[in-house]
Motif scaffolding. Structure first.
Motif, PDB file in Angstrom:
ATOM      1  N   HIS A 119       0.846  -1.196   0.000  1.00 16.83           N
ATOM      2  CA  HIS A 119       0.000   0.000   0.000  1.00 16.83           C
ATOM      3  C   HIS A 119       0.879   1.243   0.000  1.00 16.83           C
ATOM      4  O   HIS A 119       2.000   1.229   0.499  1.00 16.83           O
ATOM      5  CB  HIS A 119      -0.905   0.015   1.233  1.00 16.83           C
ATOM      6  CG  HIS A 119      -2.062  -0.911   1.134  1.00 16.83           C
ATOM      7  ND1 HIS A 119      -3.111  -0.882   2.006  1.00 16.83           N
ATOM      8  CD2 HIS A 119      -2.357  -1.907   0.257  1.00 16.83           C
ATOM      9  CE1 HIS A 119      -3.994  -1.812   1.690  1.00 16.83           C
ATOM     10  NE2 HIS A 119      -3.542  -2.447   0.627  1.00 16.83           N
ATOM     11  N   GLY A 120       0.321   2.311  -0.543  1.00 19.52           N
ATOM     12  CA  GLY A 120       1.062   3.577  -0.592  1.00 19.52           C
ATOM     13  C   GLY A 120       1.831   3.706  -1.886  1.00 19.52           C
ATOM     14  O   GLY A 120       1.962   2.771  -2.660  1.00 19.52           O
ATOM     15  N   GLY A 121       2.287   4.868  -2.147  1.00 13.08           N
ATOM     16  CA  GLY A 121       3.095   5.083  -3.336  1.00 13.08           C
ATOM     17  C   GLY A 121       2.316   5.210  -4.630  1.00 13.08           C
ATOM     18  O   GLY A 121       2.898   5.198  -5.702  1.00 13.08           O
TER      19      GLY A 121
END
Length: 186
Positions: A119-121
């Protein structure tokens, strides 16, 4: 899929560790079922009794279901891979959400999951962009998404992409019933 998904921005050399997104093929049914089971369990297992979760996974994330989805010309699926490992997927097709404004012309992002470690980015946004572009490949149309009411991160992502809350429904996982939001764009 654009080359920007495949190549690092620096010196056009492929970054082997960067996740890639590709359309799933019929021979990807096993991978789709596996990532579907693992990401759903990782995200939601704490909400359900084990027997309800297992029954749901056996139906909703089986290889048979994945083969059926991949064989349906009205649907499309994508895999997210990193260094040869499947870390996410999405599924889109005709809308089946229980809302009075849904018509046969409507499209739905049915599923989008990425393993929590990834998750993220911006990977979720990239995946969402890919599926929405496919859903609108023949021109603009009304698009729908069902999302668990307490999934704040997903709701923020969908809002950034123009989706608005227009209704609610119950999502069954065995005997458990989740409060889901119906989101619409267009």
């Amino acid at each position: 899929m654009s080359d920007s998904y495949r190549n690092a921005e620096t010196n056009n050399t492929p970054d082997r560790s960067a996740p890639t997104i590709r359309r799933a093929r019929p021979d990807d049914a096993e991978a789709i079922a596996a990532i579907g089971r693992s990401t759903f369990t990782e995200t939601f297992a704490h909400l359900y009794p084990p027997e309800d979760l297992e029954a749901f996974l056996a139906e909703a994330h089986s290889q048979e279901r994945a083969r059926s989805d991949l064989a349906d010309p009205a649907k499309a699926a994508w895999l997210v891979e990193r260094e040869g490992e499947v870390i996410g997927y999405a599924l889109a097709g005709p809308c089946k959400l229980p809302h009075p404004e849904v018509t046969p012309a409507c499209g739905e992002l049915d599923r989008i999951y990425i393993a929590q470690a990834h998750h993220g980015g911006g990977l979720g946004s990239r995946m969402l962009d890919e599926t929405l572009a496919w859903l609108e490949r023949d021109g603009p149309r009304r698009l729908w998404i069902g999302v668990w009411s307490e999934n704040l991160g997903a709701r923020r992502l969908y809002a950034r992409h123009g989706f608005e809350l227009v209704g609610t429904y119950e999502f069954a996982v065995g005997r458990a019933r989740d409060h889901e939001f119906i989101l619409r764009r267009g």
